[in-house]
Design an enzyme around this catalytic site. Structure first.
Site, mmCIF file in Angstrom:
data_model
loop_
_atom_site.group_PDB
_atom_site.id
_atom_site.type_symbol
_atom_site.label_atom_id
_atom_site.label_comp_id
_atom_site.label_asym_id
_atom_site.label_seq_id
_atom_site.Cartn_x
_atom_site.Cartn_y
_atom_site.Cartn_z
ATOM 1 C CG HIS A 154 -114.760 -38.922 43.749
ATOM 2 N ND1 HIS A 154 -113.745 -38.087 43.361
ATOM 3 C CD2 HIS A 154 -114.299 -40.186 43.548
ATOM 4 C CE1 HIS A 154 -112.727 -38.814 42.938
ATOM 5 N NE2 HIS A 154 -113.033 -40.086 43.033
ATOM 6 C CB THR A 174 -102.990 -42.431 37.119
ATOM 7 O OG1 THR A 174 -104.003 -43.115 37.849
ATOM 8 C CG2 THR A 174 -102.776 -41.082 37.781
ATOM 9 C CG ASP A 188 -105.500 -46.507 41.144
ATOM 10 O OD1 ASP A 188 -105.199 -46.547 42.337
ATOM 11 O OD2 ASP A 188 -105.947 -45.494 40.573
ATOM 12 N N GLY A 190 -113.383 -42.579 39.774
ATOM 13 C CA GLY A 190 -114.296 -42.802 40.895
ATOM 14 C C GLY A 190 -115.671 -42.196 40.692
ATOM 15 C CG ASP A 207 -102.198 -47.592 35.724
ATOM 16 O OD1 ASP A 207 -102.954 -46.618 35.875
ATOM 17 O OD2 ASP A 207 -102.469 -48.743 36.155
HETATM 18 C C1 XBP Z 1 -107.802 -46.402 38.035
HETATM 19 C C2 XBP Z 1 -109.178 -46.212 38.409
HETATM 20 C C3 XBP Z 1 -109.445 -45.220 39.440
HETATM 21 C C4 XBP Z 1 -109.564 -45.634 40.847
HETATM 22 C C5 XBP Z 1 -110.277 -44.575 41.640
HETATM 23 O O1 XBP Z 1 -107.704 -46.784 36.668
HETATM 24 O O2 XBP Z 1 -110.068 -46.779 37.851
HETATM 25 O O3 XBP Z 1 -110.684 -44.732 39.107
HETATM 26 O O4 XBP Z 1 -110.297 -46.841 40.926
HETATM 27 O O5 XBP Z 1 -109.670 -43.352 41.582
HETATM 28 P P1 XBP Z 1 -106.265 -46.790 35.988
HETATM 29 P P2 XBP Z 1 -110.539 -41.995 41.831
HETATM 30 O O6 XBP Z 1 -105.377 -47.615 36.862
HETATM 31 O O7 XBP Z 1 -106.475 -47.470 34.665
HETATM 32 O O8 XBP Z 1 -105.817 -45.354 35.862
HETATM 33 O O9 XBP Z 1 -111.654 -42.353 42.755
HETATM 34 O O10 XBP Z 1 -109.568 -41.021 42.440
HETATM 35 O O11 XBP Z 1 -111.062 -41.532 40.502
HETATM 36 MG MG MG Z 2 -104.439 -49.502 36.513
#
Ligand code: XBP
Ligand code: MG
Length: 274
Positions: free
Chosen positions: A104, A144, A33, A75, A31
């Site tokens: 976005h 991700t 984020d 997002g 993953d």
């Molecule tokens: C990651 C997220 C993402 C970021 C934003 O979740 O929730 O949405 O917050 O990214 P995970 P975008 O780690 O579970 O994949 O704005 O590019 O969508």
């Molecule tokens: Mg995450």
């Protein structure tokens, strides 16, 4: 003879364990984020706020509100969730989808800019673990919810200018219609690798993340962050407070790390069981 749903579940879990015991670990699926880097509070959140200000919206996502908004991954999906639940008075423009998509895009631009400025470092231990995995010939992939540009910008700026090429598959964003907690992004990544769940292991930081990885039948190693410390990680192979470094050991929140004080490939293999 199987008599009940519970017994069937036990049998499935036993089969999963047996498969893993017979399968060598071939790939690490990361993953992004919260896992590779602590991106949410001081990264994505700030980028959203900058995008709102840029188009003249008076929305301001505080650290506390953002914690609630993290219930939804993605997002664009998060902006919609905000409007549906926290800003219902907002006069929605016609063509809300396009409005959200534009907002976005601006957010992504701000976020990538922050990465280019080196404002978002990797979590401790990530570079070490990935280096060790590469030396051992382990295959690497990303699974991700975030936008692909964000992944390349993080890898290039925080890991290594060539780091994108270290990952055989970067499965990201809208490439699957159902984002985490749906398992689809993990299933997609494994299909591209041509590997089964028993040959892979996932690295996650959140409840939505582990629901996705476990849903794809993957063993999962978790390191929590400030927003996810209280999340439910039932089913994780281990839950750590960080990936750890030799001089900055992790704390084990649940599970068994043996003698290890940081997550190295030997511990990953042991947790995988193959
Ligand atoms: C990651 C997220 C993402 C970021 C934003 O979740 O929730 O949405 O917050 O990214 P995970 P975008 O780690 O579970 O994949 O704005 O590019 O969508
Ligand atoms: Mg995450």
């Amino acid at each position: 003879m199987v008599h009940s749903t519970a017994e069937f579940g036990n049998l499935q879990r036993f089969r999963g364990r047996l498969n893993r015991a017979m399968s060598t670990l071939k790939a690490l699926l990361f993953d992004v984020d919260g896992t590779l880097a602590d991106t949410e509070r001081d990264g994505h959140r700030i980028a959203f706020n900058r995008a709102f200000a840029e188009v003249g919206l008076d929305w301001e996502w505080s650290e506390e509100l953002y914690g609630k908004l993290l219930a939804v991954t993605g997002g664009k999906e998060r902006i919609r969730y905000y409007l549906d639940n926290f800003n219902t008075a907002f006069a929605r423009p016609e063509g809300l989808d396009g409005f959200i998509a534009g907002l976005h895009q601006a957010k992504t631009r701000h976020y990538v800019q922050m990465l280019a400025e080196g404002l978002i470092p990797l979590r401790h231990g990530v570079k070490r673990l990935i280096g060790e995995a590469r030396e051992a010939g382990m295959r690497l992939a990303v699974a991700t919810t975030t936008t692909p540009e964000n992944v390349s910008a993080l890898l290039e700026n925080a890991m290594d200018p060539d780091a994108v090429s270290w990952f055989e598959v970067i499965a990201a964003g809208d490439v699957v219609p159902a984002k985490k907690p749906a398992p689809d992004i993990y299933t997609y990544a494994m299909e591209k690798l041509g590997l089964s769940p028993a040959e892979c292991i996932a690295f996650e930081d959140s409840h939505n993340g582990i629901r996705a990885s476990l849903g794809a039948d993957l063993k999962t190693i978790v390191a929590v962050n400030g927003y996810t410390r209280e999340d439910d990680f039932t089913g994780a192979a281990i839950v750590l407070d960080s990936w750890g470094e030799p001089d900055a050991p992790f704390r084990v929140l649940s599970g068994d790390a043996g003698d290890a004080t940081c997550l190295d490939l030997a511990l990953v293999k042991r947790l995988h069981g193959g």
